[in-house]
Design an enzyme around this catalytic site. Sequence first.
Site, PDB file in Angstrom:
ATOM      1  N   HIS A 135       0.805  -1.235   0.000  1.00 52.64           N
ATOM      2  CA  HIS A 135       0.000   0.000   0.000  1.00 52.64           C
ATOM      3  C   HIS A 135       0.836   1.282   0.000  1.00 52.64           C
ATOM      4  O   HIS A 135       0.285   2.356  -0.258  1.00 52.64           O
ATOM      5  CB  HIS A 135      -0.927   0.037   1.218  1.00 52.64           C
ATOM      6  CG  HIS A 135      -1.966  -1.045   1.248  1.00 52.64           C
ATOM      7  ND1 HIS A 135      -2.840  -1.250   0.194  1.00 52.64           N
ATOM      8  CD2 HIS A 135      -2.266  -1.984   2.183  1.00 52.64           C
ATOM      9  CE1 HIS A 135      -3.646  -2.271   0.504  1.00 52.64           C
ATOM     10  NE2 HIS A 135      -3.309  -2.732   1.692  1.00 52.64           N
TER      11      HIS A 135
HETATM   12 ZN   LIG Z   1      -4.244  -6.968   3.144  1.00 51.34          ZN
END
Ligand SMILES: [Zn+2]
Length: 356
Positions: A135
């Site tokens: 992320h």
């Molecule tokens: Zn995850």
Amino acid sequence: MTRGAGFVWDPRIATHVYRDDHPLKPKRLIAVHDTLKRLGAFERPGSTVLTPRAATRGEIERIHAPDYVEAVMRASVDPDLDYSEWGLDPYRDTPPFKGMHEVSLLTTGGSLVALEAALEGEMRVVVNFSGGLHHAMRRRASGFCIYNDPAIVCGLLADKGMRVAYVDIDAHHGDGVQAAFYETDRVLTISLHETGRVLFPGTGFADERGRGAGAGYSINVELPPNTDGAAYVRAFDAVVPPLLERYRPDVLVTQQGIDSHFDDPLTHLMVSTQAREHVVRYFVSTKWPWAAMGGGGYSLDAVRRAWSMEFLVMQGAPIPPELHDADPPEWTGSRRAAIDAAVDAAITGALDAAWT
Ligand SMILES: [Zn+2]
């Protein structure tokens, strides 16, 4: 046919604490390591334990902006100041903590060691379960992720002129990796995840398919909540093998977050260890050099059993029944039909988005 498998390990990548109440507990890897050790995995022929190295500043900056790296370095020394503009917030997903830069260099370097060993070709695969922090963005920490090791690995491989296939089977969309390669066809990203309508980070829809030269090279399989093992396997088989065969990569990079498991407290997918075995056996069956990483996983018992099982599959070793789910959930009747219809739509969306 396997040639053995490498396991990146160092207690230093499994002892840091984000925050006492934080769901990502790096100590989960100690349980994986100890289970594999008890099962004799590290004594098998061809098995190698590799020590991670610290990633260099230049490697980190393949993906991240220098001012972001400097902010992480400051936070690592003095975590009590305000770093919220960089996505670091003591009360939210990604808190600053003392030593965060150094340990993140090591978790990233573990993925680089995996990549380097995979390219040497002595082993079928090398796995760094401490990595897969998919992320993190160019100038922002996000979703427990500080440095985006899978994106760094894919970027360095693309810089060597290689065609890279990145397959992300974490329950969350691999948004940081997709963003890094959104406008290039040199890295194909395929992410199977719970739909962003329900789950963080709220992206990963089929129409996010890349831009310019990258159009059709970002593939998203957006699965409905409660997707069970049978539906998951069907989606994987319909999308991943055909697109990888079409793309013909030089190297395979996988992110194997296990927060898709039905016991996971943070997501609503219902994937079983049996379904994961199927997926990892496919990766083993391919012919490309392969570097594997971990990712999410917040049920400590599911992490321990699934990742231990997956390393044994990578080794070509027998799987003890104790590692598998005893009674994985499977839908029947009208619920079955509804899940299957939603998964069919996800498959169609992903395939229609792909380059031709
Ligand atoms: Zn995850």
